[in-house]
Design an enzyme around this catalytic site. Structure first.
Site, PDB file in Angstrom:
ATOM      1  N   LYS A 118       0.832  -1.212   0.000  1.00 29.95           N
ATOM      2  CA  LYS A 118       0.000   0.000   0.000  1.00 29.95           C
ATOM      3  C   LYS A 118       0.864   1.258   0.000  1.00 29.95           C
ATOM      4  CE  LYS A 118      -4.267  -1.770   1.982  1.00 29.95           C
ATOM      5  NZ  LYS A 118      -5.272  -1.612   3.031  1.00 29.95           N
ATOM      6  N   LYS A 200      -5.947 -12.747  -9.337  1.00 29.60           N
ATOM      7  CA  LYS A 200      -7.109 -12.930  -8.459  1.00 29.60           C
ATOM      8  C   LYS A 200      -8.309 -12.116  -8.929  1.00 29.60           C
ATOM      9  CE  LYS A 200      -6.357 -12.012  -4.094  1.00 29.60           C
ATOM     10  NZ  LYS A 200      -6.290 -12.042  -2.632  1.00 29.60           N
ATOM     11  N   LYS A 203     -11.896  -6.299  -7.291  1.00 29.02           N
ATOM     12  CA  LYS A 203     -12.715  -5.131  -7.601  1.00 29.02           C
ATOM     13  C   LYS A 203     -11.944  -4.131  -8.457  1.00 29.02           C
ATOM     14  CE  LYS A 203     -13.591  -2.356  -4.513  1.00 29.02           C
ATOM     15  NZ  LYS A 203     -13.743  -1.598  -3.324  1.00 29.02           N
TER      16      LYS A 203
HETATM   17  P1  AMP Z   1     -10.514  -7.532   0.244  1.00 30.18           P
HETATM   18  O1  AMP Z   1     -11.610  -7.341  -0.749  1.00 30.18           O
HETATM   19  O2  AMP Z   1      -9.156  -7.705  -0.366  1.00 30.18           O
HETATM   20  O3  AMP Z   1     -10.528  -6.558   1.401  1.00 30.18           O
HETATM   21  O4  AMP Z   1     -10.787  -8.969   0.949  1.00 30.18           O
HETATM   22  C1  AMP Z   1     -11.867  -9.248   1.785  1.00 30.18           C
HETATM   23  C2  AMP Z   1     -11.850 -10.754   2.070  1.00 30.18           C
HETATM   24  O5  AMP Z   1     -12.096 -11.517   0.856  1.00 30.18           O
HETATM   25  C3  AMP Z   1     -10.508 -11.272   2.615  1.00 30.18           C
HETATM   26  O6  AMP Z   1     -10.734 -12.296   3.585  1.00 30.18           O
HETATM   27  C4  AMP Z   1      -9.820 -11.849   1.386  1.00 30.18           C
HETATM   28  O7  AMP Z   1      -8.895 -12.874   1.718  1.00 30.18           O
HETATM   29  C5  AMP Z   1     -11.013 -12.414   0.584  1.00 30.18           C
HETATM   30  N1  AMP Z   1     -10.742 -12.371  -0.886  1.00 30.18           N
HETATM   31  C6  AMP Z   1     -10.511 -11.262  -1.642  1.00 30.18           C
HETATM   32  N2  AMP Z   1     -10.334 -11.580  -2.962  1.00 30.18           N
HETATM   33  C7  AMP Z   1     -10.453 -12.941  -3.038  1.00 30.18           C
HETATM   34  C8  AMP Z   1     -10.394 -13.900  -4.139  1.00 30.18           C
HETATM   35  N3  AMP Z   1     -10.201 -13.514  -5.412  1.00 30.18           N
HETATM   36  N4  AMP Z   1     -10.562 -15.200  -3.851  1.00 30.18           N
HETATM   37  C9  AMP Z   1     -10.811 -15.611  -2.567  1.00 30.18           C
HETATM   38  N5  AMP Z   1     -10.869 -14.770  -1.497  1.00 30.18           N
HETATM   39  C10 AMP Z   1     -10.712 -13.452  -1.715  1.00 30.18           C
END
Ligand code: AMP
Ligand code: TRP
Length: 337
Positions: A118, A200, A203
């Site tokens: 970040k 991955k 968003k």
């Molecule tokens: P974030 O959107 O990065 O803040 O992630 C929120 C939660 O979703 C966290 O527990 C991440 O590990 C999980 N997460 C985010 N992207 C993925 C993905 N593509 N596949 C599986 N888990 C995800």
């Protein structure tokens, strides 16, 4: 509270209110939180104080908090069975973070992978809150005396720091904090983009047709899945290295239907990708349809969401108070009744 309830395992996890949830967030995170709800005392936090460590717009943050809570409830977090709370509404997170910060070496924070990522991204708006983020996260967990913290693989390092700080505190001021365990899911832990299956699902993916949102309409979901990238070889086979697109679709199908890869391979033996994609689309749509309908119903009812966050916040505050009285006493602070 009776003795029976007190022995229940305490589950705590939080997520930043950053807008729409995608299928990766759902399969990798929220769906597992739902499965942990039965028989445990659960606290699910919407961490708005973490969200201000990067540039943001206050009005959007407020909107995202409502949205995030509505999506959690739509995904199956039942406010009658768990406590959904807003971090900034519970007094103690920031206080405990300050106390933990005073026993946390700066070097330990500078080593954090998420901070380094970040910091690189926000070079021009680098603030000390971003460095301090993992200490606040440790406070989020320790203040609830949590046993289990369900998180994605990427948060493992932060949980290790949390355990480390708990141990340091216990050593310096005598036994106070339980050491929390991370709980990392086996399946759905890594959902990839439908368009670039090497990265991955996210968003912030510039190609949004590779990201399935839980609030997408059935039409949009079907279009995105039918145009998912596959390969020219044919054959529904699980081989993440040589067939990343098909393997990712199999991962999604498996996480939703509970079928193993071998069962899926058998079911689609001799069939084309078109047939397979149609089945994946049907499964995703029928699974997400009730989520979307419930989201549409709840998201327009701000009063209900406020009610849920207020009730969850009160329960969270009661639990946080117990530990904070202890912490204040141990570190030599005073409270005048
Ligand atoms: P974030 O959107 O990065 O803040 O992630 C929120 C939660 O979703 C966290 O527990 C991440 O590990 C999980 N997460 C985010 N992207 C993925 C993905 N593509 N596949 C599986 N888990 C995800
Ligand atoms: N850092 C977590 C993330 O980016 C969010 C978070 C903040 C969290 N506090 C927490 C997760 C406490 C679990 C427990 O996803």
């Amino acid at each position: 509270m009776n003795g029976e309830t007190q022995k229940k395992q305490v589950v705590l996890t939080c997520a930043q209110p950053t807008g729409k949830l995608h299928l990766g967030n759902y399969l990798g995170a929220v769906k597992n939180w739902v499965s942990l709800m039965e028989g445990r005392e659960c606290y699910f936090g919407v961490v708005d104080m973490h969200a201000i460590t990067i540039p943001y717009v206050p009005a959007e943050l407020r909107k995202n908090v409502y949205d995030c809570a509505a999506q959690y409830i739509a995904c199956g977090l039942d406010p009658d069975k768990c406590n959904i709370f807003l971090q900034s509404s519970v007094v103690g997170h920031a206080e405990l973070a300050w106390i933990l910060g005073c026993i946390c070496p700066i070097g330990n924070l500078e080593r954090m992978t998420q901070y380094k990522d970040k910091a690189r991204k926000h070079k021009d708006a680098l603030n000390s809150g971003l460095l301090y983020y993992p200490v606040l996260m440790a406070a989020d967990i320790l203040i609830y005396d949590a046993d289990l913290v369900p998180v994605g693989e990427d948060q493992k390092q932060h949980i290790e720091l949390t355990r480390d700080l708990a141990q340091k505190f216990n050593f310096k001021y005598s036994d106070t904090f339980k050491l929390p365990e991370p709980y990392i899911p086996q399946s759905g832990a890594r959902v990839m983009s439908l368009q670039t299956p090497a990265s991955k699902m996210s968003k912030s993916d510039p190609n949004q047709s590779g990201t399935l949102y839980i609030t997408d309409s059935a039409d949009t979901l079907r279009k995105k899945i039918m145009s998912a990238v596959t390969d020219s070889e044919g054959g529904v086979k699980y081989a993440p290295d040589s067939k990343p697109g098909v393997s990712n679709l199999m991962g999604i199908f498996s996480a939703i239907t509970g079928k193993s890869y071998a069962e899926i391979e058998n079911e689609f033996e001799g069939k084309g990708y078109g047939d397979f994609k149609k089945s994946v689309a049907d499964a995703v749509i029928s699974h997400l349809e009730p989520v979307r309908l419930r989201y549409e119903e709840i998201s327009s009812d701000k009063k209900y969401i406020e009610e849920v966050l207020k009730r969850g916040g009160e329960a969270a505050q009661r639990r946080a108070n117990r530990l904070m009285s202890k912490v204040f006493r141990k570190v030599g602070f005073m409270r005048f009744e």
